[in-house]
Design a protein around this motif. Structure first.
Motif, PDB file in Angstrom:
ATOM      1  N   LEU A   1       0.621  -1.189   0.134  1.00 27.97           N
ATOM      2  CA  LEU A   1       0.148  -0.278   0.281  1.00 27.97           C
ATOM      3  C   LEU A   1       0.821   1.724   0.049  1.00 27.97           C
ATOM      4  N   HIS A   2       1.727   1.082  -0.060  1.00 25.47           N
ATOM      5  CA  HIS A   2       3.297   2.668  -0.537  1.00 25.47           C
ATOM      6  C   HIS A   2       2.192   3.655   1.177  1.00 25.47           C
ATOM      7  N   ILE A   3       3.247   2.210   2.504  1.00 24.67           N
ATOM      8  CA  ILE A   3       2.241   3.459   3.835  1.00 24.67           C
ATOM      9  C   ILE A   3       4.125   4.208   4.065  1.00 24.67           C
ATOM     10  N   TYR A   4       4.086   5.426   4.583  1.00 27.02           N
ATOM     11  CA  TYR A   4       5.091   5.909   5.514  1.00 27.02           C
ATOM     12  C   TYR A   4       5.928   4.472   5.508  1.00 27.02           C
ATOM     13  N   HIS A   5       7.327   4.627   5.343  1.00 20.49           N
ATOM     14  CA  HIS A   5       8.063   4.323   5.446  1.00 20.49           C
ATOM     15  C   HIS A   5       8.604   3.630   7.418  1.00 20.49           C
ATOM     16  N   PHE A   6       8.805   5.201   7.883  1.00 17.12           N
ATOM     17  CA  PHE A   6       8.008   5.007   9.187  1.00 17.12           C
ATOM     18  C   PHE A   6       7.366   4.195   9.878  1.00 17.12           C
ATOM     19  N   VAL A   7       6.202   3.935   9.814  1.00 15.82           N
ATOM     20  CA  VAL A   7       5.477   2.839   9.504  1.00 15.82           C
ATOM     21  C   VAL A   7       5.833   1.851   9.473  1.00 15.82           C
ATOM     22  N   SER A   8       6.469   0.936   9.304  1.00 12.45           N
ATOM     23  CA  SER A   8       7.439   0.139   8.805  1.00 12.45           C
ATOM     24  C   SER A   8       7.822   0.158   9.719  1.00 12.45           C
ATOM     25  N   SER A   9       9.301   1.174   9.865  1.00 11.44           N
ATOM     26  CA  SER A   9       9.740   0.516  10.711  1.00 11.44           C
ATOM     27  C   SER A   9       9.539   0.147  12.207  1.00 11.44           C
ATOM     28  N   ILE A  10       8.718   0.816  13.094  1.00 10.97           N
ATOM     29  CA  ILE A  10       7.949   0.220  13.654  1.00 10.97           C
ATOM     30  C   ILE A  10       7.871  -1.024  13.738  1.00 10.97           C
ATOM     31  N   VAL A  11       6.824  -1.547  12.806  1.00 11.55           N
ATOM     32  CA  VAL A  11       6.452  -2.901  12.431  1.00 11.55           C
ATOM     33  C   VAL A  11       7.870  -3.744  12.791  1.00 11.55           C
ATOM     34  N   ILE A  12       8.802  -3.660  12.150  1.00  8.21           N
ATOM     35  CA  ILE A  12       9.735  -4.523  11.889  1.00  8.21           C
ATOM     36  C   ILE A  12      11.024  -4.374  13.346  1.00  8.21           C
ATOM     37  N   GLY A  13      10.698  -3.154  13.959  1.00 11.84           N
ATOM     38  CA  GLY A  13      10.729  -3.129  15.144  1.00 11.84           C
ATOM     39  C   GLY A  13      10.633  -4.352  16.228  1.00 11.84           C
ATOM     40  N   ALA A  14       8.921  -4.453  15.996  1.00 11.28           N
ATOM     41  CA  ALA A  14       8.654  -5.202  16.503  1.00 11.28           C
ATOM     42  C   ALA A  14       9.216  -6.847  16.840  1.00 11.28           C
ATOM     43  N   LEU A  15       8.889  -6.993  15.418  1.00 15.64           N
ATOM     44  CA  LEU A  15       9.557  -7.906  14.771  1.00 15.64           C
ATOM     45  C   LEU A  15      10.573  -8.628  15.042  1.00 15.64           C
ATOM     46  N   VAL A  16      11.501  -7.834  15.237  1.00 13.63           N
ATOM     47  CA  VAL A  16      12.605  -8.130  15.963  1.00 13.63           C
ATOM     48  C   VAL A  16      12.243  -8.730  17.311  1.00 13.63           C
ATOM     49  N   VAL A  17      12.701  -7.826  18.039  1.00 15.54           N
ATOM     50  CA  VAL A  17      11.698  -8.618  19.024  1.00 15.54           C
ATOM     51  C   VAL A  17      11.168 -10.182  19.188  1.00 15.54           C
ATOM     52  N   GLN A  18       9.888  -9.336  18.513  1.00 16.94           N
ATOM     53  CA  GLN A  18       9.536 -11.385  18.657  1.00 16.94           C
ATOM     54  C   GLN A  18      10.452 -12.006  18.000  1.00 16.94           C
ATOM     55  N   VAL A  19      11.785 -12.172  16.621  1.00 20.45           N
ATOM     56  CA  VAL A  19      12.036 -12.902  16.805  1.00 20.45           C
ATOM     57  C   VAL A  19      13.344 -13.182  17.713  1.00 20.45           C
ATOM     58  N   MET A  20      13.884 -12.143  18.212  1.00 19.58           N
ATOM     59  CA  MET A  20      14.782 -12.225  19.264  1.00 19.58           C
ATOM     60  C   MET A  20      14.559 -13.225  20.865  1.00 19.58           C
ATOM     61  N   CYS A  21      13.257 -12.708  20.898  1.00 22.43           N
ATOM     62  CA  CYS A  21      12.495 -13.337  21.327  1.00 22.43           C
ATOM     63  C   CYS A  21      12.228 -14.953  21.682  1.00 22.43           C
ATOM     64  N   ALA A  22      12.183 -15.139  20.301  1.00 26.21           N
ATOM     65  CA  ALA A  22      11.641 -16.742  19.316  1.00 26.21           C
ATOM     66  C   ALA A  22      13.155 -17.387  20.088  1.00 26.21           C
ATOM     67  N   PHE A  23      14.066 -16.930  19.621  1.00 21.86           N
ATOM     68  CA  PHE A  23      15.153 -17.760  19.772  1.00 21.86           C
ATOM     69  C   PHE A  23      16.107 -17.693  21.112  1.00 21.86           C
TER      70      PHE A  23
END
Length: 207
Positions: A106-128
């Motif tokens: 949907l070509h949403i602002y990259h800054f929005v995606s960066s927040i989701v990516i930050g949360a994803l990094v937390v999820q991946v690290m916790c899973a690891f």
């Protein structure tokens, strides 16, 4: 005495349900929409973004994990065992990746995606980390909120002191609730907060 103990346990369960580990991206976006230039965007656009993020990062993973638990015939407490947390981690990570795909489409602002990516990094690290040591994803999420608040306060130049007070108060209540329910030890609660803070801070800064 028994009634009082039941009330404490019930309150701890309610706190754990309200502050689900998946709220980090939504809270991050709310902070950004309030304190950045994005508060100038049309409210319809902001509502659309918040709805998309809510669906893919909170509603969908919560539903899928609940469905998985029901199929397995486990209670919420039984799902808390380290080995049984692997599939829920995978389900939430897939939901977060799907959210990123939709936002990019949907070509949403990259800054929005960066927040989701930050949360994803937390999820991946916790899973690891969970492979070797059971860590609290609840406190990792609130730690991520603190990390996001730290970064946004520096970028957008607002005073985060009272917000930090609120976040740390919630973190204390949430960590206590997880220990009352015997889902985590003090070290797992504190470790989760630290992992969430570091991952969210670095994830948002560098992405």
């Amino acid at each position: 005495m028994i009634s009082r103990e039941k009330s404490i346990i019930y309150t701890a369960r309610v706190v754990s349900l309200i502050f689900t580990p998946f709220y980090l991206p939504l809270v991050g976006l709310v902070i950004m929409f309030l304190f950045s230039y994005m508060n100038l965007l049309p409210w319809e656009y902001r509502l659309m973004v918040l709805t998309l993020v809510y669906f893919f990062t909170i509603l969908l993973p919560t539903f899928l994990i609940h469905l998985y638990r029901r199929v397995q015939g486990w209670t919420r407490m039984e799902l808390g065992h380290k080995r049984r947390r692997i599939i829920p981690y995978v389900l939430s990570i897939v939901c977060y990746l799907t959210c990123l795909y939709v936002l990019e489409s949907l070509h949403i602002y990259h800054f929005v995606s960066s927040i989701v990516i930050g949360a994803l990094v937390v999820q991946v690290m916790c899973a690891f980390i969970n492979i070797w040591w059971k860590i609290s994803t609840h406190t990792a999420a609130i730690g991520g909120v603190a990390g996001a608040l730290f970064v946004f306060a520096d970028i957008f130049g607002f005073n985060p002191v009272w917000w930090f007070c609120l976040v740390f108060a919630v973190a204390g209540v949430l960590g206590s609730a997880r220990m009352i329910l015997r889902q985590h030890s003090l070290s797992q609660v504190v470790g989760g907060f630290g992992v969430g803070f570091v991952c969210a801070t670095l994830g948002i800064i560098f992405l």
